[in-house]
Design a protein around this motif. Structure first.
Motif, PDB file in Angstrom:
ATOM      1  N   ALA A  16      60.995 -37.777   0.343  1.00  0.00           N
ATOM      2  CA  ALA A  16      60.571 -38.138  -1.011  1.00  0.00           C
ATOM      3  C   ALA A  16      59.733 -37.032  -1.637  1.00  0.00           C
ATOM      4  CB  ALA A  16      59.767 -39.438  -0.975  1.00  0.00           C
ATOM      5  N   ARG A  17      58.925 -36.359  -0.809  1.00  0.00           N
ATOM      6  CA  ARG A  17      58.086 -35.249  -1.275  1.00  0.00           C
ATOM      7  C   ARG A  17      57.754 -34.394  -0.065  1.00  0.00           C
ATOM      8  NH1 ARG A  17      52.902 -39.280  -2.152  1.00  0.00           N
ATOM      9  NH2 ARG A  17      52.300 -39.403   0.058  1.00  0.00           N
ATOM     10  N   GLU A  26      54.739 -42.289   3.430  1.00  0.00           N
ATOM     11  CA  GLU A  26      55.052 -42.234   2.002  1.00  0.00           C
ATOM     12  C   GLU A  26      55.784 -40.959   1.606  1.00  0.00           C
ATOM     13  OE1 GLU A  26      52.416 -45.190   3.044  1.00  0.00           O
ATOM     14  OE2 GLU A  26      51.995 -43.035   3.270  1.00  0.00           O
ATOM     15  N   ASP A  27      55.860 -39.990   2.509  1.00  0.00           N
ATOM     16  CA  ASP A  27      56.595 -38.754   2.222  1.00  0.00           C
ATOM     17  C   ASP A  27      58.108 -38.950   2.324  1.00  0.00           C
ATOM     18  OD1 ASP A  27      54.285 -37.205   1.828  1.00  0.00           O
ATOM     19  OD2 ASP A  27      54.057 -36.878   3.982  1.00  0.00           O
ATOM     20  N   ARG A  29      61.613 -41.959   2.114  1.00  0.00           N
ATOM     21  CA  ARG A  29      62.104 -43.252   1.667  1.00  0.00           C
ATOM     22  C   ARG A  29      63.460 -43.514   2.319  1.00  0.00           C
ATOM     23  NH1 ARG A  29      62.757 -40.040  -3.088  1.00  0.00           N
ATOM     24  NH2 ARG A  29      64.969 -39.696  -3.593  1.00  0.00           N
ATOM     25  N   GLU A  31      67.229 -45.074   1.944  1.00  0.00           N
ATOM     26  CA  GLU A  31      68.198 -45.323   0.875  1.00  0.00           C
ATOM     27  C   GLU A  31      69.528 -45.807   1.445  1.00  0.00           C
ATOM     28  OE1 GLU A  31      66.842 -41.914  -2.372  1.00  0.00           O
ATOM     29  OE2 GLU A  31      68.684 -41.631  -1.213  1.00  0.00           O
ATOM     30  N   PRO A  72      63.156 -32.516  -1.393  1.00  0.00           N
ATOM     31  CA  PRO A  72      63.192 -33.912  -1.835  1.00  0.00           C
ATOM     32  C   PRO A  72      64.619 -34.390  -2.093  1.00  0.00           C
ATOM     33  CG  PRO A  72      61.392 -32.763  -2.900  1.00  0.00           C
ATOM     34  CD  PRO A  72      62.183 -31.711  -2.165  1.00  0.00           C
ATOM     35  N   GLY A  73      64.935 -35.547  -1.549  1.00  0.00           N
ATOM     36  CA  GLY A  73      66.277 -36.102  -1.671  1.00  0.00           C
ATOM     37  C   GLY A  73      67.203 -35.745  -0.526  1.00  0.00           C
TER      38      GLY A  73
END
Length: 337
Positions: A16-17, A26-27, A29, A31, A72-73
């Motif tokens: 994510a970051r 939290e870094d 996610r 999907e 990211p992603g």
């Protein structure tokens, strides 16, 4: 699960970051991802156990040896033991358990040439192919036979003594007749090092390490496997015996963004020490020997495999954060089955 039965929604963990220092959950996610088609020469693998390793941290926003940078992603790299759901590659059958580079996914399409059938001794879990019989185990084995080279009666110090690499290296040194000293960071790890891993002495990382090592190693340190931080390296280097061997195997604090690790040149010179960098890919020629020897030791119970297990792909971010924060105990594995 029937190998023909595919889960309806494959999942993946993406960045994510880019982490700042030690990663946090939290870094990342989780999907849903689309199931892609299977081309000739490919296989579709359902991940059963995913390996988490410190090297993956250096790919997040950067590059680790041959691994592409992860932005990211993107899905971080990762090796898994999985079950073949579909195959368009000769010699790889549906239902077979294989080792594959899948990344942090529940399901992956990979080239058949890069897939290896998994074989472990009776009574040894398939996940050992990710740990003691996998890359961490080969790292420990190669460091043991080519860099540390302990003799009976010598003192061998292992940084991160209960981790995926350190736990195997420490046991190999003990079985070679060396006196083993394990460096740990918590009381929980101290109990494991002193118990099932069989270290002769266990010392704690931190401000008291110099005094504890002086007491534990009165005649100096003959071999040291470095898997820790700059402060630990500095303390150990000042305790080296003449002719010591040092294997630089892991730089955990540097992976998390600390300043580049530096050696005390004067300590190296005073000990006439041999300092070698460990890159496991340089030792692929030892793979068969490693699997045969360590597999035999696992099957006989002479060597134990510590695994820090988590259930579910959604636990991967938290498990990785604990690993990079030094809170893991053993090889970190995420089970998806």
């Amino acid at each position: 699960m029937d190998p023909q039965q595919q889960p309806s929604e494959p999942m993946a963990v993406v960045l994510a970051r880019v982490p700042d220092g030690v990663p946090t959950p939290e870094d990342f996610r989780v999907e849903h991802v689309a199931r892609g088609p299977l081309a000739d020469g490919q296989v579709r693998v359902a991940v059963r156990s995913l390996s988490l390793d410190p090297y993956q941290r250096s790919t997040l926003g950067g590059r680790h040896l041959g691994d592409a940078p992860v932005g990211p992603g993107d899905v971080p790299p990762g090796r898994s033991v999985g079950e073949v759901l579909e195959s368009q590659f000769p010699g790889i059958a549906v239902g077979q358990h294989v080792l594959a580079e899948t990344g942090w996914r529940s399901e992956a399409v990979v080239g058949g040439a890069g897939v290896t059938p998994v074989s472990v001794p009776d009574g040894v879990p398939l996940s050992a192919a990710l740990g003691a019989l996998g890359m961490p185990g080969l790292t420990a084995y190669a460091a043991h036979v080519r860099q540390l080279r302990p003799s009976a009666g010598e003192t061998v110090v292992i940084g991160s003594a209960t981790g995926g690499v350190g736990a195997v290296a420490g046991q190999l040194a003990r079985l070679a007749g060396a006196r083993t000293v394990g460096i740990v960071g918590s009381e929980e790890k101290a109990k494991l090092a002193d118990g099932p891993l069989g270290y002769d002495v266990v010392v704690r990382r931190g401000p008291g390490l110099a005094d504890e090592l002086a007491e534990a190693c009165p005649d100096g340190i003959d071999a040291y496997l470095h898997l820790g931080d700059q402060e630990t390296l500095d303390v150990v280097m000042e305790r080296l015996a003449i002719g010591a061997r040092v294997s630089l195997c892991g730089l955990m604090d540097q992976y998390n963004g600390s300043a580049p690790t530096r050696l005390r040149a004067g300590a190296v010179m005073a000990a006439r020490a041999e300092v070698v960098g460990m890159v496991v890919f340089d030792h692929a020629d030892l793979s068969a020997e490693h699997v045969a020897r360590v597999g035999e030791l696992l099957a006989s119970g002479e060597l134990v495999s510590l695994e820090d297990r988590y259930a579910g792909l959604d636990q991967t971010p938290a498990a990785f954060a604990r690993l990079m924060g030094g809170q893991n105990v053993g090889k970190v594995v995420v089970d998806l089955d």
